[in-house]
Each structure stands twice: as structure tokens, then as C-alpha cells.
Design a protein around this motif. Structure first.
Motif, PDB file in Angstrom:
ATOM      1  N   ALA A  76       0.830  -1.207   0.000  1.00  0.00           N
ATOM      2  CA  ALA A  76       0.000   0.000   0.000  1.00  0.00           C
ATOM      3  C   ALA A  76       0.862   1.254   0.000  1.00  0.00           C
ATOM      4  CB  ALA A  76      -0.931  -0.006   1.209  1.00  0.00           C
ATOM      5  N   PHE A  77       1.974   1.222   0.757  1.00  0.00           N
ATOM      6  CA  PHE A  77       2.891   2.365   0.764  1.00  0.00           C
ATOM      7  C   PHE A  77       3.601   2.485  -0.573  1.00  0.00           C
ATOM      8  CE2 PHE A  77       7.317   3.743   1.228  1.00  0.00           C
ATOM      9  CZ  PHE A  77       7.134   5.032   1.710  1.00  0.00           C
ATOM     10  N   LEU A  78       4.119   1.387  -1.093  1.00  0.00           N
ATOM     11  CA  LEU A  78       4.898   1.417  -2.331  1.00  0.00           C
ATOM     12  C   LEU A  78       4.041   1.796  -3.535  1.00  0.00           C
ATOM     13  CD1 LEU A  78       6.986  -1.817  -1.695  1.00  0.00           C
ATOM     14  CD2 LEU A  78       7.772   0.548  -1.497  1.00  0.00           C
ATOM     15  N   ASP A  79       2.755   1.457  -3.480  1.00  0.00           N
ATOM     16  CA  ASP A  79       1.865   1.779  -4.604  1.00  0.00           C
ATOM     17  C   ASP A  79       1.661   3.282  -4.754  1.00  0.00           C
ATOM     18  OD1 ASP A  79       0.364   0.903  -6.775  1.00  0.00           O
ATOM     19  OD2 ASP A  79      -1.516   0.985  -5.658  1.00  0.00           O
ATOM     20  N   ARG A  84       8.206  -0.019 -13.286  1.00  0.00           N
ATOM     21  CA  ARG A  84       9.190  -0.604 -12.372  1.00  0.00           C
ATOM     22  C   ARG A  84       8.597  -0.738 -10.963  1.00  0.00           C
ATOM     23  NH1 ARG A  84      12.785   2.506 -13.810  1.00  0.00           N
ATOM     24  NH2 ARG A  84      13.800   1.148 -15.322  1.00  0.00           N
ATOM     25  N   VAL A  85       7.791   0.245 -10.569  1.00  0.00           N
ATOM     26  CA  VAL A  85       7.108   0.168  -9.272  1.00  0.00           C
ATOM     27  C   VAL A  85       6.105  -0.979  -9.273  1.00  0.00           C
ATOM     28  CG1 VAL A  85       5.603   1.380  -7.656  1.00  0.00           C
ATOM     29  CG2 VAL A  85       7.384   2.642  -8.877  1.00  0.00           C
ATOM     30  N   ARG A  86       5.253  -1.016 -10.290  1.00  0.00           N
ATOM     31  CA  ARG A  86       4.185  -2.009 -10.353  1.00  0.00           C
ATOM     32  C   ARG A  86       4.728  -3.437 -10.411  1.00  0.00           C
ATOM     33  NH1 ARG A  86      -1.218  -3.424  -9.897  1.00  0.00           N
ATOM     34  NH2 ARG A  86      -1.453  -1.177  -9.824  1.00  0.00           N
ATOM     35  N   GLU A  87       5.722  -3.678 -11.254  1.00  0.00           N
ATOM     36  CA  GLU A  87       6.229  -5.039 -11.432  1.00  0.00           C
ATOM     37  C   GLU A  87       6.815  -5.604 -10.142  1.00  0.00           C
ATOM     38  OE1 GLU A  87       6.154  -7.201 -14.203  1.00  0.00           O
ATOM     39  OE2 GLU A  87       4.606  -5.721 -14.678  1.00  0.00           O
TER      40      GLU A  87
END
Length: 686
Positions: free
Chosen positions: A344-347, A446-449
Motif C-alpha cells: 500500500a505504501f509502495l503503490d 518498475r514500481v508495479r512489477e
């Protein structure tokens, strides 16, 4: 001066400074770059060497006389007392005296505390209350009748910043530069020599400016030490705050419920968390939860009251593992503290900048040319926060995949930021628009993968856009997915191998081995005709990977390259010959002949270098010869063999960026550790 330097001075008079002057002064004065350049801009914004020399002396005198060194604080206090008044350059932080109802200042280096400061100064410069501001201040000393009163008084206070920016004039001047020239102007303004960076490397550097011009932008960059990740946030703008990631608390960052004092996000355009990575960092889980809400909605609470702020968040940290290792065994968020490895934070991260593609800081990366006084460009970027270019790509392209709302917000905010930086008037060609869109989508992909690697509840989808003018849809992949398809996942492997589906944005080298980790298997395979695209700013490439299969078994090799002239080009040739030597069985010999051209300025040294190479291989498995071909139409670069292969190389063997040399340099010892320059290679049978 270069033509670009002359053009900068012509169109931005009084707003530029020679960057090597800043570097020289920086060694003797521990003050931010924007403080030095504020002074240099007043005294040295010219191309007249005599004026620069005199101005530099003036700035040095000002710093010597007024800048406060911590170890000289008592001497400065004595000077103020004896003279009654003295001008100082120091960082001031202001706090409200709750009981007295007035404000008190603290001088960072001078050491003075509880110095009364006018309410008017605080109203005009509210950042005095949070983090402090570097100022030129007139400090007076007079013993007061009331023994409790401070004898120190602040008479005048002036933040070190550009007084005003004519934005319309800025846009008019920007229009006089091409896109490439403007990128170079910005690189020089950041202190870098643009000639040492490829186009992608410039983009990876310029993305660091987006948090200054885009509201509530969340950027993550992890990479090796020494790549200058935090430089822009420590030195570039008075509107940014650099803090240690382990030192921040919820009251310091957002709001203190006890005092009601707003934290850093309420006063700064950009808050950068330095040294953010590290498993041993102590992290407050409550802070992570507050940050998640703020990064998604721009809000945080004080009791039952909801507050909003516009500060962008930047997270910088070091990685110790290689890209291939993280792809194979974990994910790109692995270096972060465990409490931040929260999907949740990284998204909420809009872009992940691949710090491993950024070259380590070296002396030759810095510029001696002219660039903007950093405070001027900082004010321009602050003004651009009011602009919005998130939908500017939609007149030429449409998103053809079902991306999530957060994914679309992520790449659109990155796209908007890059538009503001490079095309502040909103005018760019469809080709330029596509470049920014693809780069922005890659940064979010890159974030999503890598969220998918830690949380399988997230939905998988591709990042695809389609030109409205017609043409095949384009799937955007990250360079590391293309370079390591086996580690990146089967879905990526199918996409890059050309199986049914949309066109891929990058090419996977069909004639190269699957990964640098398996060169022996690849060399054993039969060589095939094909085309290789070497992406800019990637690692893992070598002459063995690119050429070994097609050169194995040859007994005669001819290299045609008119540009084997400089020392580094001769060094590339030497490494190529070493690779060929390793392919030749013991007892056999291969003749290698080079056709090149000489340069009048370097022909003597060129001949010496090539003759030394020929001498060094005498008696070995390689018989090396060379000739100077004076043909006026000699431009093509290729390698031919007696086995019928012809390999065309658009850059010749010059496929690597400059790298740090020395006895303990991995890049010098191993080609796979070097960053590449973009190149294309074609293999075919004659």
C-alpha cells in the motif's frame, strides 16, 4: 566558451554563473550552493575574465568577513559587541515563545539563541519556522536595562534568494534553445558536463527535478553509493529539505498535536529522505501509516481536523545487490526497511528511478561551463507547480491497456513534470511527447512489477500506448526486463520474443546470449543472423557476449572503423583483440587487420598506440596489422570474417561510457560492469 555558453549568456543575462567558480568556493565555505551562487550571480554573471576575477575576490571577501564558522563564533560575537553592529551570513531558525507571545531566532553557526525577531519577518518568510533559512542579517548588540532581555537584536534580515522571476521572459528565452540544447543547459545548471552523459542518462538526472515542479510527487531512487543521488536535494534549491530517513518523526514531518505546529510538509516544496534504505533502520509504523495517507490524498490529521500540504516526497537509498540478483532472488524494494516494504505504501510511489544506471560521480563529470544561478531555476520550478501537463500526451497518444488509477496517476505526474522541465510552454513534437510518455510509463512500471513480487493480490497488466495517428500499439518494458528476460518473468519473455500481442517498445538482442551469467552456453550455440539493440545506460554487455559466437572458427578478421584514433578507442581495440585471442585454440593463429583513418591532430599518437598493440601480440595467437585508409567516403564500421559473417556496428567498438579507472576498478577489469552507450549491431551472412 562553448557556443552553448555564449547562448546562455545572451538570453539569460545576469542569471547565470560559471559553475567551476561555485565548486572552487565550495571547498572553503560550508554553505549551500544556492547561497554561493546568489553571491556569484551578483558579482560574476559575465564572460569578462577581469570582471569575474574581481567579482570572485569580492565574494571571497564577503564570505571571509561575514560568513560565520562555528569555531569562530566567539570572535564574531566580540566583533558585534565592539562595533555595535555587524552583518553575518548564517542559517536562522525561529520559534514562537508561547508565554511571551513573540518570536525568537536561533543562529545555527553563531550559536545565539532566543534572539527577538520581528513578527513582520516571520510573516514574510514563514520557512524560518520550519527548518530555517540562510540569511544575510544585520545583528546589533546593546545591553538592555532589563537583565532578562537579550542584548542581541536583528535589525535587518534578507533571505539569500532571487528577488523575482519574470516567467514570461523565461519562456521567451527558452524558445531560443533546441530540446537538446535545453537539456544541456539544465545539466550544466545542475553542475554536470552534458558531454559526459547520453540522452537517457540526462533524463535519469533530470527526473530528480520533478519534485520541485510537481505538487505531491513521490519519487524513489535506489542505487550504488557515490552516484550523487542526494546532491540535488541538498544543494540545488532553497525550497527543498534533505533529512536523514531514520531521524524523521511524525510531529516533525506533519504536525505536532501538542503544540499544533505544522511540520516540514507544510513549508517545503520537496522533502527528501536521505539514506532511506537499510534493514537496521528503526521505523515508526504509525509514521508509515500517516505517510501512506498523505502520499495518496495530500492530507494528514491534527486530532479531528484534516490538513493538506503540497510537499513532494523523495526517498533515496543505497543498494548492495546487483540488478540481476534482485531480479532473480527478490525485488527492487528489498533494501528498504521491512516496515516500508508495504504494498500500500509502495503503490503511492509515482516513479522508481534506477540509480544503478547512474554513473558514479567523477571529476570529469562536472562542468566548467555556465548554468543558471540555482536559485533562479529553483524559483522557475516553483512557479511551474501551478501548471498542469498531465493530459498533454492525449492529443497524440492513448493508453491502450487497463492500467490502474494509481498507475495512470503515477506516469501522468512524471510526464507532466518532464514536460514542465523540458517544454514549459507545452510545445513539443509527437516524437518528443512519445519519448517522455514511454520514459514515464517505464518509471511507473518498475514500481508495479516489483509490487507484484511482494503482493500477488495486485492485478497484472501491461503498460501499452497507441498512436492516434495510426500504427501498432507499443508495450513499454523496463531495460532490466529486456536485458534479463529469464529473471523478469515468463510474461515478459513472451512479449519480447514477439509472440502474439502488441509491439514491444525495446528490442531484445536475438543474437546475444540470454544473460551475461551464461556466456559458455551462448558461444556453443550456432551463430544466427539478427539485430541487437544495446540500450543506453545498461550493464552486463561485453565484446564476448556480442561477437564471440560469430567470430569463433574464423582465421581472418577485418575491422573497418575510421575512428580508432583516441587513446580510449585504441584501448577498446586492445580488449577486442584479447577477446579474439581467447577464442583461438592453442597452436592456431588468427590474422586481424584494421582499416582506419588518421586525424591530423592525433595521427602521431595514434600510430604509436596501434604499433604498440601490434608489437604486444607478436608471437601470440593473434597476428595484428593495420593501415591508414585515406578514402574520403570511408564511414561505415563493420567486422568481416573469412567464415562469411559481416557485423555492422553503428558505433564501432565504442559502446561503453567512460568509467573510473584504477587498480581496484571493477569496470576497468570487467566490461559487464560498465554502463553502455546506445548502439545497434546487425549480423548477416555475406
Amino acid at each position: 566558451m562553448s557556443p552553448l555558453d555564449q547562448k546562455i549568456l545572451q538570453h539569460f543575462p545576469g542569471l547565470v554563473v560559471r559553475k567551476d567558480l561555485t565548486k572552487g568556493l565550495k571547498q572553503n565555505a560550508v554553505v549551500p550552493t544556492y547561497v554561493l551562487e546568489y553571491l556569484l550571480g551578483q558579482h560574476c554573471a559575465t564572460d569578462d575574465n577581469e570582471v569575474i576575477k574581481a567579482g570572485l575576490e569580492s565574494v571571497q571577501k564577503i564570505l571571509a568577513k561575514h560568513y560565520v564558522h562555528r569555531n569562530q563564533a566567539q570572535l564574531v560575537k566580540s566583533t558585534i559587541k565592539e562595533k555595535g553592529r555587524h552583518k553575518v551570513i548564517d542559517k536562522l531558525t525561529v520559534e514562537l515563545n508561547d508565554k511571551g507571545g513573540f518570536y525568537e531566532a536561533e543562529f545555527t553557526n553563531l550559536g545565539l539563541k532566543k534572539v527577538p525577531v520581528s513578527d513582520d519577518f516571520v510573516r514574510r518568510y514563514p520557512k524560518l519556522l520550519v527548518g530555517g533559512i540562510w540569511c544575510i542579517t544585520d545583528v546589533t548588540y546593546e545591553v538592555a536595562e532589563d537583565p532578562k532581555a537579550s542584548p542581541w537584536q536583528i535589525d535587518t534580515l534578507k533571505p539569500i534568494q532571487v528577488a523575482s522571476v519574470d516567467y514570461d521572459q523565461f519562456l521567451t528565452a527558452r524558445a531560443q534553445f533546441t530540446t537538446e540544447e535545453w537539456m544541456d543547459v539544465l545539466m550544466q545548471s545542475m553542475g554536470f558536463n552534458p558531454e559526459m552523459f547520453g540522452r537517457r542518462a540526462k533524463m535519469l538526472t533530470l527526473i530528480r527535478l520533478i519534485p520541485y515542479c510537481e505538487r505531491n510527487y513521490n519519487l524513489l531512487e535506489l542505487g550504488p553509493k557515490g552516484t550523487g543521488k542526494s546532491h540535488i536535494y541538498a544543494e540545488f534549491s532553497p525550497h527543498g529539505m534533505l533529512i536523514s530517513g531514520s531521524e524523521v518523526t511524525a510531529p516533525k514531518l506533519f504536525v505536532s498535536n501538542s503544540s499544533g505546529k505544522i511540520g516540514l510538509v507544510g513549508y517545503w516544496d520537496c522533502v527528501c529522505f536521505d539514506e532511506f534504505a537499510g534493514k537496521d533502520k528503526k521505523v515508526d509504523k504509525a509514521l508509515v501509516d500517516i505517510m501512506k495517507n498523505y502520499m495518496a490524498n495530500r492530507t494528514f490529521s491534527r486530532g479531528i481536523e484534516q490538513l493538506t500540504a503540497e510537499a513532494s516526497m523523495v526517498f533515496m537509498g543505497n543498494t548492495k545487490k546487483s540488478v540481476a540478483y534482485m531480479l532473480k532472488h527478490s525485488h527492487f524494494f528489498e533494501p528498504l526497511p521491512d516496515k516500508y516494504i508495504d504494498s500500500a505504501f509502495l503503490d503511492r510511489i509515482h516513479a522508481y528511478n534506477p540509480g544503478w544506471e547512474v554513473a558514479p560521480i567523477r571529476h570529469d563529470l562536472f562542468t566548467n561551463g555556465y548554468g543558471f544561478v540555482v536559485d533562479f531555476i529553483a524559483e522557475v520550478l516553483k512557479h511551474l507547480r501551478t501548471e498542469d501537463f498531465t493530459g498533454a500526451y492525449k492529443q497524440h497518444f492513448e493508453v491502450a491497456s487497463e492500467v490502474s488509477t494509481r498507475d495512470q496517476t503515477g506516469f501522468e505526474k512524471t510526464f507532466s513534470g518532464l514536460m514542465k522541465i523540458l517544454f514549459p510552454d507545452g510545445k513539443c513534437t509527437p516524437v518528443e511527447t512519445e519519448e517522455l510518455l514511454a520514459f514515464s510509463m517505464e518509471s511507473r512500471r518498475r514500481v508495479r512489477e516489483h509490487i507484484l513480487r511482494i503482493d500477488d493480490t495486485f492485478k497484472r497488466h501491461d503498460f501499452i500506448y497507441r498512436p492516434l495517428s495510426g500504427g501498432a500499439p507499443v508495450t513499454v518494458l523496463t531495460p532490466e526486463e529486456i536485458q534479463y528476460p529469464t529473471f523478469a518473468g515468463q510474461r515478459t519473455q513472451q512479449a519480447v520474443n514477439g509472440e502474439p500481442g502488441p509491439e514491444v517498445h525495446e528490442d531484445i538482442p536475438p543474437a546475444a546470449e540470454p544473460s551475461p551469467a551464461t556466456p559458455t552456453t551462448a558461444v556453443a550455440d550456432e551463430p544466427q543472423p539478427g539485430h541487437v539493440v544495446i540500450p543506453e545506460n545498461t550493464k552486463g554487455w561485453s565484446y564476448r557476449r556480442l561477437f564471440a559466437k560469430h567470430l569463433t572458427g574464423a582465421r581472418s578478421i577485418t575491422i573497418c572503423d575510421p575512428y580508432v584514433r583516441m587513446f580510449f578507442q585504441a584501448r577498446n581495440l586492445m580488449e577486442f583483440l584479447q577477446m579474439v585471442h581467447d577464442l583461438v585454440p592453442e597452436g592456431d593463429e588468427v590474422t586481424v587487420h584494421l582499416r582506419t583513418q588518421s586525424d591530423p591532430d592525433s595521427c602521431v599518437k595514434q600510430a604509436e598506440n596501434l604499433d604498440q598493440i601490434a608489437d604486444s601480440f607478436a608471437g601470440s595467437r593473434i597476428a595484428f596489422t593495420w593501415e591508414d585508409d585515406p578514402s574520403p567516403n570511408f564511414h561505415a564500421r563493420n567486422i568481416t570474417t573469412d567464415t562469411g559473417w559481416k557485423i555492422t556496428i553503428d558505433r564501432g567498438m565504442d559502446i561503453f561510457q567512460r568509467y573510473e579507472t584504477g587498480p581496484f576498478s571493477l569496470a576497468q577489469a570487467m566490461q559487464e560492469a560498465r554502463l553502455t552507450r546506445g548502439a545497434e549491431i546487425t549480423y548477416f551472412k555475406v
